[in-house]
Design an enzyme around this catalytic site. Structure first.
Site, PDB file in Angstrom:
ATOM      1  CG  HIS A   1     114.353  84.634  56.138  1.00  0.00           C
ATOM      2  ND1 HIS A   1     115.258  83.923  56.942  1.00  0.00           N
ATOM      3  CD2 HIS A   1     112.930  84.406  56.647  1.00  0.00           C
ATOM      4  CE1 HIS A   1     114.252  83.341  58.175  1.00  0.00           C
ATOM      5  NE2 HIS A   1     112.904  83.576  57.623  1.00  0.00           N
TER       6      HIS A   1
ATOM      7  NE  ARG B   1     107.274  86.055  73.407  1.00  0.00           N
ATOM      8  CZ  ARG B   1     106.399  86.427  72.513  1.00  0.00           C
ATOM      9  NH1 ARG B   1     105.746  87.611  72.679  1.00  0.00           N
ATOM     10  NH2 ARG B   1     105.777  86.004  71.603  1.00  0.00           N
TER      11      ARG B   1
ATOM     12  N   GLY C   1     113.888  84.784  63.764  1.00  0.00           N
ATOM     13  CA  GLY C   1     112.503  84.175  64.079  1.00  0.00           C
ATOM     14  C   GLY C   1     112.133  82.975  64.416  1.00  0.00           C
ATOM     15  CG  ASN C   2     108.675  80.176  65.375  1.00  0.00           C
ATOM     16  OD1 ASN C   2     109.288  79.803  66.060  1.00  0.00           O
ATOM     17  ND2 ASN C   2     107.614  80.786  65.609  1.00  0.00           N
ATOM     18  N   GLY C   3     111.687  81.122  61.919  1.00  0.00           N
ATOM     19  CA  GLY C   3     112.789  80.687  61.031  1.00  0.00           C
ATOM     20  C   GLY C   3     113.875  81.438  61.189  1.00  0.00           C
TER      21      GLY C   3
ATOM     22  CG  ASN D   1     102.708  85.298  53.123  1.00  0.00           C
ATOM     23  OD1 ASN D   1     102.656  84.156  52.179  1.00  0.00           O
ATOM     24  ND2 ASN D   1     103.433  85.241  54.032  1.00  0.00           N
TER      25      ASN D   1
ATOM     26  CB  ILE E   1     114.849  85.685  68.272  1.00  0.00           C
ATOM     27  CG1 ILE E   1     113.499  84.761  68.646  1.00  0.00           C
ATOM     28  CG2 ILE E   1     115.849  85.847  69.467  1.00  0.00           C
ATOM     29  CD1 ILE E   1     114.216  83.496  68.321  1.00  0.00           C
TER      30      ILE E   1
ATOM     31  NE  ARG F   1     111.910  75.981  59.764  1.00  0.00           N
ATOM     32  CZ  ARG F   1     111.784  77.196  59.036  1.00  0.00           C
ATOM     33  NH1 ARG F   1     112.592  77.484  58.016  1.00  0.00           N
ATOM     34  NH2 ARG F   1     110.467  77.874  59.077  1.00  0.00           N
TER      35      ARG F   1
ATOM     36  CG  ASN G   1     110.894  91.997  70.138  1.00  0.00           C
ATOM     37  OD1 ASN G   1     110.646  92.923  70.432  1.00  0.00           O
ATOM     38  ND2 ASN G   1     110.332  91.342  69.293  1.00  0.00           N
TER      39      ASN G   1
ATOM     40  NE  ARG H   1     107.132  84.885  52.390  1.00  0.00           N
ATOM     41  CZ  ARG H   1     107.171  83.966  53.054  1.00  0.00           C
ATOM     42  NH1 ARG H   1     105.972  83.540  53.630  1.00  0.00           N
ATOM     43  NH2 ARG H   1     108.146  83.214  53.385  1.00  0.00           N
TER      44      ARG H   1
ATOM     45  CD  GLU I   1     110.009  89.246  56.031  1.00  0.00           C
ATOM     46  OE1 GLU I   1     109.447  89.130  57.021  1.00  0.00           O
ATOM     47  OE2 GLU I   1     110.399  88.188  55.367  1.00  0.00           O
TER      48      GLU I   1
HETATM   49  P1  ADP Z   1     108.162  83.869  62.135  1.00  0.00           P
HETATM   50  O1  ADP Z   1     109.558  83.296  61.648  1.00  0.00           O
HETATM   51  O2  ADP Z   1     107.291  83.013  62.560  1.00  0.00           O
HETATM   52  O3  ADP Z   1     107.733  85.128  61.390  1.00  0.00           O
HETATM   53  P2  ADP Z   1     108.814  85.876  64.438  1.00  0.00           P
HETATM   54  O4  ADP Z   1     109.809  86.763  63.540  1.00  0.00           O
HETATM   55  O5  ADP Z   1     107.384  86.405  64.875  1.00  0.00           O
HETATM   56  O6  ADP Z   1     108.698  84.289  63.611  1.00  0.00           O
HETATM   57  O7  ADP Z   1     109.679  85.479  65.606  1.00  0.00           O
HETATM   58  C1  ADP Z   1     109.159  84.552  66.740  1.00  0.00           C
HETATM   59  C2  ADP Z   1     110.103  84.391  67.790  1.00  0.00           C
HETATM   60  O8  ADP Z   1     110.205  85.738  68.326  1.00  0.00           O
HETATM   61  C3  ADP Z   1     109.502  83.572  69.075  1.00  0.00           C
HETATM   62  O9  ADP Z   1     110.401  82.853  69.575  1.00  0.00           O
HETATM   63  C4  ADP Z   1     109.272  84.590  70.089  1.00  0.00           C
HETATM   64  O10 ADP Z   1     109.355  84.011  71.239  1.00  0.00           O
HETATM   65  C5  ADP Z   1     110.084  85.743  69.824  1.00  0.00           C
HETATM   66  N1  ADP Z   1     109.830  87.135  70.467  1.00  0.00           N
HETATM   67  C6  ADP Z   1     108.736  87.824  70.081  1.00  0.00           C
HETATM   68  N2  ADP Z   1     108.678  88.644  70.882  1.00  0.00           N
HETATM   69  C7  ADP Z   1     109.736  88.615  71.862  1.00  0.00           C
HETATM   70  C8  ADP Z   1     109.958  89.362  73.068  1.00  0.00           C
HETATM   71  N3  ADP Z   1     109.253  90.289  73.376  1.00  0.00           N
HETATM   72  N4  ADP Z   1     111.100  88.940  73.570  1.00  0.00           N
HETATM   73  C9  ADP Z   1     111.693  87.882  73.342  1.00  0.00           C
HETATM   74  N5  ADP Z   1     111.345  86.951  72.042  1.00  0.00           N
HETATM   75  C10 ADP Z   1     110.271  87.624  71.575  1.00  0.00           C
END
Ligand code: ADP
Length: 395
Positions: free
Chosen positions: A179, A283, A209-211, A10, A330, A240, A333, A90, A383
């Site tokens: 995605h 978190r 996730g972040n996205g 990637n 998110i 965003r 988790n 990717r 992925e």
């Molecule tokens: P990206 O889009 O950068 O790949 P990720 O899929 O890694 O992002 O997701 C990042 C998000 O997931 C962040 O907001 C982070 O706080 C949240 N996150 C990761 N682990 C946990 C957890 N144990 N509990 C709650 N939120 C989590």
């Protein structure tokens, strides 16, 4: 370990992530990442058998090529060259040109490069990575796996914007969606969980996730998705804004902000970060919200409300919904966020099961709703495994 390894790459403009994967089990034999490419503090780190190594890259060199040389060295020194069957890349944007993983030759590379008009930050960086990998592994098949490909099955009514056809014809302005690899993977895993063929499975996949984006998957195919012409559209995300009234851009422009400043506001300073005025990290927001931080509370409420509204609207293209599927950092988790989203969907009978919701995290999959509720699942995305498998299939 099987005899078939795939190198998954990637490549970003200033970074490169890689994993040498067993395409059957998804186990990464070696994985690593380089960052700050193009700067004097460029560096790379990797793990072999759990042991981590870090290296500073040479100032002023072509860091993508240097990274690739390191990867070649790692593969050789661990005597894995014979097992390496393919390289999977990717690629963010495949436009309307690519609706599936594609073996890369000079013509395909030129097409990926030409799509930089649609993805100016990503596709040129992929081209740099692909060129470096072709140089490093000249005899191996190199395969591009596109984030947009899964969504190429969307019907016209889902992918067209209500703007003049001229803009679509002249510039390709339409919904592409992103995605796709993740939505594809978790929809297939959901079908397995349901004991159904993908072609018989209807799910709404929710990648948070972040996205963040959602996808309506009907009979195994993407029929609508929340990201659009770019990954800025749809849900509220870490930084965003997601969907907003497009007139806000003109309004801010008239207030004296440049187009770059406006983009910075909407891409980097908005979303969970902008609303909470605290952080984009879910978190941190949950903790702050529990301690009474009003901005964090509002940000999470908005986030969950918007996800729920999209889920409700994606019931429209599906004649039957088998499951909502949560994934991404998110989605995989955050128990409170999942619970908030399901609460917003109470009109449809959704109800989180506290124990099941608490159990499905840190890589564990499972049902998170009560027996009386329609089904919601958590399925960790992968992925890289999809890229490895699709590359292997073309090798
Ligand atoms: P990206 O889009 O950068 O790949 P990720 O899929 O890694 O992002 O997701 C990042 C998000 O997931 C962040 O907001 C982070 O706080 C949240 N996150 C990761 N682990 C946990 C957890 N144990 N509990 C709650 N939120 C989590």
């Amino acid at each position: 370990m099987s005899d078939a390894l795939v190198l998954v790459i990637n490549s970003g403009s200033s970074s490169l992530k890689f994993a040498l994967m067993d395409a059957q089990t998804g186990d990464a034999v070696i994985s690593g990442a380089g960052e700050c490419f193009g700067r004097d503090d460029a560096r790379m780190s990797w793990k072999v058998d759990g042991e981590k190594t870090e290296k500073t890259l040479s100032a002023g060199s072509n860091h993508h090529q240097e990274a690739m040389d390191i990867i070649v060295g790692l593969i050789e020194s661990n005597q894995l060259s014979d097992k390496l069957q393919a390289v999977g890349h990717r690629v963010v944007h495949g436009g309307e040109t690519f609706s599936q993983a594609t073996l890369i030759d000079d013509a395909v590379l030129a097409q990926i490069d030409a799509l930089k008009a649609l993805a100016p930050l990503h596709n040129p960086a992929h081209v740099v990575g692909i060129k470096a990998a072709r140089k490093a592994f000249p005899s191996l098949p190199q395969v591009a796996v596109f984030d947009t490909a899964f969504h190429q099955t969307m019907p016209e009514k889902a992918y067209h914007y209500a703007i003049s056809r001229q803009l679509y014809n002249d510039y390709g302005i339409r919904r592409y969606g992103f995605h796709g690899t993740s939505h594809y993977y978790v929809s297939r895993e959901a079908a397995k969980w349901l004991n159904q063929a993908p072609e018989q499975t209807n799910v709404i996949t929710v990648h948070l996730g972040n996205g963040a984006s959602l996808c309506a998957v009907k009979e195994g195919q993407s029929v609508d998705t929340s990201m659009g012409f770019t990954p800025l559209a749809g849900l509220m995300m870490g930084t965003r804004c997601g969907d907003i009234d497009p007139s806000i851009l003109e309004f801010l422009s008239k207030k004296g902000l440049s187009m770059d400043q406006i983009h910075h506001e909407l891409i980097d300073k908005a979303g969970l970060l902008g609303v909470s005025e605290l952080t984009n990290d879910c978190r941190g927001l949950v903790e702050a919200a529990e301690q009474g931080h009003k901005g964090a509370q509002l940000a999470l409420e908005m986030f969950a409300y918007r996800v729920a509204k999209f889920i409700a609207s994606y019931m429209v293209p599906l004649s039957r919904l088998d499951a909502i599927v949560f994934t991404g950092g998110i989605g995989e988790n955050s128990l409170p966020v999942r619970e908030m989203i399901l609460k917003e969907l109470a009109i449809f009978g959704y109800q989180a099961d506290a124990d099941a919701n608490a159990a499905a995290r840190f890589g564990a999959a499972g049902q998170i709703t009560t027996q009386a509720s329609p089904l919601a699942l958590v399925i960790p995305t992968n992925e890289e495994l999809v890229i490895a498998q699709q590359a292997m299939a073309m090798a």
